[in-house]
Design an enzyme around this catalytic site. Structure first.
Site, short mmCIF file in Angstrom:
data_model
loop_
_atom_site.label_atom_id
_atom_site.label_comp_id
_atom_site.label_asym_id
_atom_site.label_seq_id
_atom_site.Cartn_x
_atom_site.Cartn_y
_atom_site.Cartn_z
N LYS A 35 71.04 37.92 26.43
CA LYS A 35 70.19 38.97 27.02
C LYS A 35 68.72 38.56 26.90
CE LYS A 35 70.31 41.61 22.70
NZ LYS A 35 70.99 42.73 22.01
N ARG A 130 72.84 55.15 18.89
CA ARG A 130 72.19 54.77 20.15
C ARG A 130 73.21 54.99 21.27
NH1 ARG A 130 69.53 48.86 19.35
NH2 ARG A 130 71.72 48.41 19.76
N TYR A 257 36.23 36.25 17.08
CA TYR A 257 35.76 37.60 17.43
C TYR A 257 35.75 38.49 16.19
CZ TYR A 257 36.25 36.68 22.44
OH TYR A 257 36.11 36.19 23.69
N MET A 305 42.47 35.38 23.11
CA MET A 305 43.41 35.33 24.22
C MET A 305 43.99 33.93 24.41
SD MET A 305 42.89 36.30 28.25
CE MET A 305 42.65 38.05 28.04
C1 LIG Z 1 71.83 42.10 21.02
C2 LIG Z 1 73.19 42.49 20.65
C3 LIG Z 1 73.95 41.65 19.83
C4 LIG Z 1 73.41 40.38 19.20
O1 LIG Z 1 72.66 40.74 18.07
P1 LIG Z 1 71.98 39.61 17.17
O2 LIG Z 1 71.41 40.35 16.03
O3 LIG Z 1 70.92 38.97 18.01
O4 LIG Z 1 73.05 38.65 16.80
C5 LIG Z 1 75.26 42.01 19.58
N1 LIG Z 1 75.76 43.16 20.07
C6 LIG Z 1 75.05 44.00 20.85
C7 LIG Z 1 75.66 45.25 21.35
C8 LIG Z 1 73.74 43.70 21.15
O5 LIG Z 1 73.03 44.52 21.91
#
Ligand SMILES: *Cc1c(COP(=O)(O)O)cnc(C)c1O
Length: 365
Positions: A35, A130, A257, A305
């Site tokens: 993802k 969630r 800065y 930046m």
């Molecule tokens: C992102 C995610 C994972 C992976 O989690 P990590 O901590 O990056 O290994 C696994 N299951 C779900 C449902 C996720 O959203």
């Protein structure tokens, strides 16, 4: 010449980290979580290294299409499921598995007009609050889905909120495991419960499909309890740049800065072509580690930046065009884990690796 900042993606490290997930849970199918564009690494850049995984897990259809376009024929799991009724047509066409976490998704599925047979992951809310069905509802929902002709296979799924640490003085996963096991008990079907922290910290867990994310990219899910060295992981991304100017400071001179850093004595600093517009967080604290020519040094003053400053007082041979590693591995072999850098701005490796900006040139080695 482009600016010298580059993000190098290390294919061998990705492969190595995947092999660690396999070693930890040899009886599980390992899904590579890609993802957020493979946690900022680029789906197309990690694909070759992850081809030996049993499946890919991700969030949206655009990313699923990219995986299919690369030629992947195996499982692809949509972790948040479908976002509209129309998404089901893509799931059918692309042969995607998906999570069901809410009633409205069941209604969409039940209305699907064609004789499809979907691979569904039913999500239980075992305490994270969630996504997912509450334990009290879960069996009834499972039954309802089992009766739908659109469903071919149902996998039980849940996600840990505390696999990376302790909760209320107890092991952070026990309460969720107990709930999950008690509800599922005698129901048939595979299970998918583990993220990286659970894979590394609780390899005894029974999980048919594991969902390894952060560990594959070489960041420790439970830093500082364990470092990547403790888990035998390797950074998959190195954010590298160079020194583009050197300044000789006198005691009392300030840097950057807001004059936030004032030299207490004479010192030499290097100006590095990397700033918050590249994804190096502005709030990162003075003293956060940086590698110069493979040797540890540290950030000085406020990140701007396009530039930041690094202390060269103890590195007399460092000069313009010396290699600087913001995180990852130096060409000299030294490692600076992204977790250490993230700690310097009060965040975690996940956030830094996802936030390298589009102007940074990505290359592969
Ligand atoms: C992102 C995610 C994972 C992976 O989690 P990590 O901590 O990056 O290994 C696994 N299951 C779900 C449902 C996720 O959203």
């Amino acid at each position: 010449m482009p600016r010298p900042i580059t993000a190098v993606i290390h294919r061998q490290s990705l492969q190595h980290n995947l092999s660690i997930a396999r070693q930890k849970m040899p009886n599980s199918q390992v899904y590579a979580v890609v993802k957020a564009n493979a946690y900022g690494h680029g789906i197309e850049r990690v694909y070759q290294a992850f081809k030996s995984a049993d499946g890919f897990a991700l969030l949206d259809l655009v990313e699923a299409k990219r995986i299919r376009a690369l030629g992947w024929k195996g499982p692809v799991l949509l972790l948040e499921g479908i976002f509209s009724e129309q998404d089901l047509f893509d799931c059918e066409e692309l042969n995607l598995s998906f999570t069901i976490h809410s009633e409205y998704q069941i209604e969409w599925l039940a209305r699907f007009p064609r004789p499809a047979r979907f691979d569904v992951y039913l999500k239980m809310n075992s305490g994270m609050n969630r996504l997912g069905f509450r334990p009290e509802q879960y069996r009834q929902v499972w039954q309802q889905l089992s009766n739908l002709p659109q469903v071919q296979r149902l996998t039980h799924m849940m996600h840990f909120s505390d696999a990376d640490g302790e909760r209320l003085g107890r092991d952070g996963i026990e309460h969720q495991c107990q709930i999950f096991d008690a509800v599922i008990q005698d129901l048939p079907g595979a299970r998918s419960v583990c993220n990286s922290a659970a894979i590394l910290r609780h390899p005894q867990l029974q999980s048919d499909v594991i969902r390894s994310g952060i560990m594959l990219y070489g960041s420790s899910p439970d830093y500082p309890s364990h470092s990547i060295q403790d888990w035998n992981l390797q950074p998959a991304m190195s954010l590298r740049s160079e020194i583009i100017a050197v300044q000789q400071l006198k005691a009392g001179d300030s840097v950057g800065y807001g004059s936030r850093f004032v030299a207490e004595r004479e010192m030499r600093i290097g100006i590095v072509a990397c700033g918050y517009a590249d994804g190096y967080q502005r709030i990162t604290a003075t003293g956060t580690p940086i590698l110069v020519d493979g040797q540890r040094s540290s950030l000085v003053g406020r990140v701007s930046m396009d530039m930041l400053a690094v202390d060269l007082s103890h590195l007399p041979s460092a000069q313009v065009s010396s290699e600087v590693v913001l995180w990852g591995t130096s060409k000299h072999g030294t490692v600076l884990s992204i977790d250490e850098v993230a700690a310097g701005s009060g965040t975690i490796g996940y956030e830094l690796m996802c936030a390298v900006t589009a102007r940074v040139n990505f290359i592969q080695d």
